[in-house]
Design a protein around this motif. Structure first.
Motif, PDB file in Angstrom:
ATOM      1  N   UNK A   5       2.468  13.220  -8.610  1.00 21.42           N
ATOM      2  CA  UNK A   5       3.002  12.009  -9.064  1.00 21.42           C
ATOM      3  C   UNK A   5       3.386  10.759  -8.154  1.00 21.42           C
ATOM      4  N   UNK A   6       2.676   9.631  -7.846  1.00 20.94           N
ATOM      5  CA  UNK A   6       3.043   8.811  -6.764  1.00 20.94           C
ATOM      6  C   UNK A   6       2.379   7.531  -7.035  1.00 20.94           C
ATOM      7  N   UNK A   7       2.807   6.598  -6.474  1.00 18.79           N
ATOM      8  CA  UNK A   7       2.313   4.990  -6.644  1.00 18.79           C
ATOM      9  C   UNK A   7       0.760   5.132  -6.618  1.00 18.79           C
ATOM     10  N   UNK A   8      -0.019   4.288  -7.195  1.00 18.07           N
ATOM     11  CA  UNK A   8      -1.324   4.025  -7.000  1.00 18.07           C
ATOM     12  C   UNK A   8      -2.017   3.815  -5.666  1.00 18.07           C
ATOM     13  N   UNK A   9      -1.305   3.078  -4.883  1.00 20.01           N
ATOM     14  CA  UNK A   9      -1.721   2.913  -3.347  1.00 20.01           C
ATOM     15  C   UNK A   9      -1.609   4.251  -2.520  1.00 20.01           C
ATOM     16  N   UNK A  10      -1.153   5.152  -3.013  1.00 17.95           N
ATOM     17  CA  UNK A  10      -0.884   6.396  -2.196  1.00 17.95           C
ATOM     18  C   UNK A  10      -1.803   7.726  -2.645  1.00 17.95           C
TER      19      UNK A  10
ATOM     20  N   UNK B 142       3.539   8.208  18.455  1.00 15.11           N
ATOM     21  CA  UNK B 142       2.670   7.323  17.290  1.00 15.11           C
ATOM     22  C   UNK B 142       2.177   7.924  16.219  1.00 15.11           C
ATOM     23  N   UNK B 143       2.420   7.423  15.068  1.00 15.04           N
ATOM     24  CA  UNK B 143       1.657   8.221  13.980  1.00 15.04           C
ATOM     25  C   UNK B 143       0.967   6.985  13.116  1.00 15.04           C
ATOM     26  N   UNK B 144      -0.108   7.394  12.875  1.00 14.22           N
ATOM     27  CA  UNK B 144      -1.019   6.456  12.077  1.00 14.22           C
ATOM     28  C   UNK B 144      -1.487   7.089  10.626  1.00 14.22           C
ATOM     29  N   UNK B 145      -1.318   6.166   9.821  1.00 10.56           N
ATOM     30  CA  UNK B 145      -1.449   6.351   8.132  1.00 10.56           C
ATOM     31  C   UNK B 145      -2.112   5.133   7.567  1.00 10.56           C
ATOM     32  N   UNK B 146      -3.110   5.502   6.567  1.00 11.54           N
ATOM     33  CA  UNK B 146      -3.825   4.848   6.045  1.00 11.54           C
ATOM     34  C   UNK B 146      -3.393   4.762   4.463  1.00 11.54           C
ATOM     35  N   UNK B 147      -3.075   3.331   3.944  1.00 15.93           N
ATOM     36  CA  UNK B 147      -2.545   3.248   2.578  1.00 15.93           C
ATOM     37  C   UNK B 147      -3.878   2.759   1.744  1.00 15.93           C
TER      38      UNK B 147
ATOM     39  N   UNK C 190       3.727  -1.165  13.089  1.00 14.59           N
ATOM     40  CA  UNK C 190       2.627  -2.179  12.948  1.00 14.59           C
ATOM     41  C   UNK C 190       1.816  -1.866  11.370  1.00 14.59           C
ATOM     42  N   UNK C 191       1.594  -3.174  10.860  1.00 17.84           N
ATOM     43  CA  UNK C 191       1.087  -2.837   9.786  1.00 17.84           C
ATOM     44  C   UNK C 191      -0.190  -3.837   9.655  1.00 17.84           C
ATOM     45  N   UNK C 192      -1.368  -3.100   9.632  1.00 21.79           N
ATOM     46  CA  UNK C 192      -2.803  -3.809   9.635  1.00 21.79           C
ATOM     47  C   UNK C 192      -3.188  -4.030   8.088  1.00 21.79           C
ATOM     48  N   UNK C 193      -3.086  -5.154   7.699  1.00 19.02           N
ATOM     49  CA  UNK C 193      -3.473  -5.768   6.206  1.00 19.02           C
ATOM     50  C   UNK C 193      -5.118  -5.632   6.109  1.00 19.02           C
TER      51      UNK C 193
ATOM     52  N   UNK D 119       1.948   3.384  12.460  1.00 15.18           N
ATOM     53  CA  UNK D 119       0.766   2.464  12.257  1.00 15.18           C
ATOM     54  C   UNK D 119       0.482   2.687  10.841  1.00 15.18           C
ATOM     55  N   UNK D 120       0.515   1.658  10.107  1.00 15.16           N
ATOM     56  CA  UNK D 120       0.088   1.734   8.695  1.00 15.16           C
ATOM     57  C   UNK D 120      -0.969   0.832   8.528  1.00 15.16           C
ATOM     58  N   UNK D 121      -2.239   1.300   8.010  1.00 17.06           N
ATOM     59  CA  UNK D 121      -3.588   0.696   7.799  1.00 17.06           C
ATOM     60  C   UNK D 121      -3.818   0.619   6.337  1.00 17.06           C
ATOM     61  N   UNK D 122      -3.667  -0.690   5.761  1.00 16.76           N
ATOM     62  CA  UNK D 122      -4.363  -0.749   4.252  1.00 16.76           C
ATOM     63  C   UNK D 122      -5.680  -0.971   4.168  1.00 16.76           C
ATOM     64  N   UNK D 123      -6.048  -0.071   3.212  1.00 18.42           N
ATOM     65  CA  UNK D 123      -7.610  -0.004   2.993  1.00 18.42           C
ATOM     66  C   UNK D 123      -7.873  -0.293   1.526  1.00 18.42           C
ATOM     67  N   UNK D 124      -8.513  -1.128   1.099  1.00 22.50           N
ATOM     68  CA  UNK D 124      -9.049  -1.409  -0.155  1.00 22.50           C
ATOM     69  C   UNK D 124     -10.114  -0.134  -0.817  1.00 22.50           C
TER      70      UNK D 124
END
Length: 828
Positions: free
Chosen positions: A281-286, A450-455, A610-613, A640-645
């Protein structure tokens, strides 16, 4: 016998009314709370049914018509302590009473003959084993009149002098049952007592097995092939902690890998304890971040639960090791989840249940499972009751009743206002075996550079509708290119325009049309930033290719009064130095907000997030952004957080590029989006565009699922419409239509910026082409039109087409239109 309990209008007792919000000075905390339950209990209209053998001392079913719930009440004594109720409050309040018990006793006393029976007391001939609730639950033996001496003699081996079960006797409790049943056929062992005994034995066995299996602790070789990744030492400690305790809270700082620890713990549960069903159970974005991580580190199958209600209901019945559902859907899917009966429940971003009063928190806490892993970097944000609510999901008895917990740890003024806290170390000791927390400063040497993650973020219906329109244009052009092997220059430009618009609307409709704003990224970003701000002093750099997107972020930062510096193409070079110095030296400046104008040549090492919208198509541009923070001299690890629609061109490009391979090298060079490409480069580009436009989504990314979590909102709105209520859904941010300031609307109408009203521009262009086509459909009219526009140079003999223009303003408009298109293609 059934009876309906109603409050007396005249007042059935002469006792002074007890205040609800403030403890009277002449009462202890327990007296106050017991009195409140008695006062509240006699006012309730419960339906009571005596289902036992006695007229007074008996078992009762107490039905609450308001909640629709029925609880079992056992009246064994006139005094508190021996009575029982199956309601949650009785089990944690340690008062020996509750409103249901008080209601039954009140009803019993309405008959005079019952009062005398109560006063005579309850002589019980049979013996029984029950569970005593409190800060520490204990198994209690009450010895009845039947064979009292013999049973007492047998009990001495298993129970202490106070008749509580000895810790060493849990493992051999069956022997006691067998001996006592021979002496007392009416002997009773109540279900909650037996459940508790089984739980204690399972916990003991689990710890023994894990200790044996991982005999070398975090150096055990069993970690080598646990998942498809190497765990850091502190992560191994977290995994073993979770595996041994079964139900726990992992409260590590953000960025320390709580997800991978949970996945690893599940692998141990599966191999050692035959776990088969895991619910996340998590937020929609995750949701898709979890799906991606699970598939990356394991071979387990994963199913995100989404879509309309009937589809979600069927998904719970499908075969999948992991099922992932958002918090806002749990309320609507609760019956299906209870039927699904997961072995493990993982709560991510568990601060979503910090308010125990919400329907979401209550629904989540009603889900039963043997194992539970609760993940949050901020278990305590503002109030102690938030921590209590979260821990309650792990173990509802751990911190005891909320009223007693707050009384022990809050410092109040005479007015009742909370001014501080006390005995906090006591809380830490109490939670020692269910909570593990590590801070970045404690394990800095173990952290990766460095750690990269996609939201993965869902889009609104309005965004997807616009996206689909442009996607159709791209598909038609791809088909032309496939059939002919080339596209004309106007077709190329139309292709690039459509691709750019798809990318823009994946962020927000506001980028294309400043009179609307439909998006989800901004709210998801702000939720992430609030977690960052509350968990430490870290600074954040936020990039977007689109200046209008950064403008929206700036407005949100102002609302929450967070200091920031803002760099975009309109900032003169001379002023950029001041921005950098302010960000580096002013502790109140937590955010550096930038378009790609800040992607090159800046040193932003004072930040480490670093957040990449949005993600540039050229991986080199992405790395240039990150390099502003992740560079030589950076003393901290970088996130590093990348937001992906989800379901958009962004998501499809993620699958094609994977953002680790520079597939665009040689196609889009020097970090810029080119407009005019030679044929070789254009063919390479078209191969990728073809992949993007035609490669089918996974089932989990179908168009109907992109806004799946908003379906629950739709269901709720239908119910609200029928009930005429005004409640709002938990995920309102995902479907919210944002208000645009009047000043922004006026600017949009005036067309103050060169890239304004793209939709109007395109509509006008299509209208022009349609009218132009009517002229060209007639050969004679076409000839006349061409002759009127063609002129011949008398010296060179070259012919050209001249289009008459009325005035200089028209020329300026044409220049603006061309400039708008070029800026779009360049991604400005």
């Amino acid at each position: 016998m059934k009876a309906k309990s109603k409050a007396s209008k005249s007042g059935d007792t002469k006792e002074k009314k007890i205040p609800y919000y403030r403890k009277p000075d002449d009462m202890s905390i327990d007296e106050w709370q017991s009195g409140l339950r008695k006062q509240y209990g006699i006012q309730q209209e419960f339906e009571i049914e005596n289902v036992g053998d006695g007229p007074v001392f008996s078992d009762y079913n107490v039905y609450n018509p308001e909640s629709g719930k029925t609880y079992k009440v056992a009246i064994r004594s006139k005094e508190k302590g021996l009575n029982f109720c199956s309601c949650p409050d009785f089990k944690v309040n340690n008062l020996g009473t509750c409103k249901h018990i008080e209601n039954v006793i009140y009803r019993i006393k309405q008959k005079k003959k019952n009062v005398s029976l109560l006063d005579q007391g309850n002589i019980q001939f049979y013996s029984s084993v029950s569970l005593k609730y409190g800060a520490e639950r204990k198994i209690y033996l009450r010895i009845g009149e039947n064979n009292y001496d013999k049973i007492k003699d047998i009990a001495s081996e298993f129970f202490d002098s106070d008749n509580f079960l000895k810790p060493t006797a849990f493992a051999k409790f069956e022997l006691f049952l067998e001996k006592v049943n021979r002496l007392d056929p009416e002997f009773r062992c109540y279900p909650d007592a037996m459940d508790f005994i089984i739980d204690v034995r399972n916990q003991s066995m689990r710890k023994f097995l894990i200790t044996e299996k991982f005999s070398d602790g975090i150096d055990s070789p069993e970690f080598d092939n646990l998942i498809n990744a190497k765990l850091y030492r502190y992560q191994k400690e977290g995994v073993l902690f979770a595996a041994k305790n079964g139900r726990c809270l992992i409260a590590d700082d953000m960025g320390l890998g709580k997800t991978i620890q949970a996945i690893s713990a599940v692998e141990i549960f599966t191999k050692e304890f035959n776990v088969e069903k895991v619910l996340i159970i998590c937020p929609t974005s995750l949701k898709y971040q979890w799906k991606s991580e699970i598939e990356k580190f394991t071979t387990r199958d994963v199913l995100p639960i989404e879509g309309p209600a009937d589809k979600r209901k069927m998904q719970y019945k499908e075969e999948a090791f992991y099922k992932i559902v958002s918090y806002n859907s749990v309320i609507y899917d609760l019956d299906s989840i209870l039927s699904y009966s997961p072995d493990v429940v993982i709560l991510d971003e568990a601060q979503r249940i910090k308010n125990w009063k919400t329907k979401t928190a209550q629904a989540v806490k009603s889900i039963q499972s043997e194992f539970a892993l609760v993940l949050t970097g901020t278990p305590l944000e503002n109030k102690l009751e938030e921590l209590h609510s979260i821990v309650e999901f792990i173990d509802r008895y751990k911190l005891g009743a909320l009223f007693r917990f707050l009384s022990n740890h809050q410092v109040k003024e005479d007015t009742g206002k909370v001014i501080g806290y006390k005995n906090l170390n006591e809380i830490s000791r109490t939670l020692d075996n269910v909570l593990i927390r590590r801070k970045k400063t404690e394990i800095l040497k173990e952290l990766p550079e460095r750690v990269d993650k996609n939201y993965f973020v869902p889009v609104t219906k309005e965004q997807m509708d616009i996206h689909s329109d442009y996607s159709s244009t791209v598909s038609r052009l791809v088909n032309k290119w496939r059939a002919r092997g080339f596209l004309s220059e106007p077709e190329r430009r139309r292709l690039m325009l459509s691709l750019s618009c798809m990318r823009m609307v994946s962020d927000s409709t506001y980028i294309l049309d400043q009179e609307t704003r439909f998006d989800t990224k901004i709210n998801e970003l702000m939720a992430l930033l609030i977690d960052v701000f509350e968990s430490g002093e870290e600074k954040v750099v936020i990039f977007s290719q689109w200046e209008r997107m950064t403008r929206l972020v700036a407005a949100e930062l102002k609302k929450i009064e967070v200091g920031y510096e803002y760099l975009h193409g309109g900032v003169p070079s001379a002023k950029r130095k001041d921005l950098l110095e302010n960000f580096a030296n002013d502790r109140s400046k937590r955010v550096f907000l930038s378009t790609d104008a800040g992607g090159v040549g800046l040193n932003l090492q004072s930040a480490n997030i670093v957040i990449n919208l949005d993600i540039p198509w050229n991986p080199a541009v992405l790395e240039q952004r990150i390099a502003r923070v992740w560079r030589i001299g950076q003393g901290r690890h970088v996130r590093v957080v990348n937001f992906v629609s989800t379901g958009t061109i962004e998501h499809r490009m993620l699958n094609v590029l994977n953002f680790k391979q520079s597939l665009f090298t040689g196609v889009l060079d020097n970090g810029e989006d080119s407009v005019v490409l030679d044929q070789k480069k254009f063919d390479k580009l078209m191969e990728i565009v073809e992949d993007v436009s035609e490669k089918p989504y996974d089932d989990s990314l179908s168009d109907n699922d992109d806004i799946s979590d908003n379906e629950a909102y739709g269901e709720k709105k239908e119910k609200e419409k029928a009930k005429d209520t005004s409640q709002k859904p938990d995920n309102k941010e995902n479907v919210q239509k944002h208000e645009i300031p009047a000043k922004e609307k006026e600017t949009a109408k005036k067309g103050a910026t060169p890239d304004n009203n793209v939709g109007d521009l395109i509509s006008s262009g299509i209208d022009f082409l349609q009218k132009f086509g009517k002229v060209l459909s007639d050969k004679e009219n076409t000839r006349k039109m061409v002759d009127s526009l063609v002129t011949e140079d008398k010296e060179t003999g070259k012919k050209s087409i001249n289009i008459p223009i009325n005035d200089d303003k028209t020329v300026d408009k044409v220049v603006d239109v061309i400039d708008t298109f070029l800026n779009m293609f360049k991604g400005k």
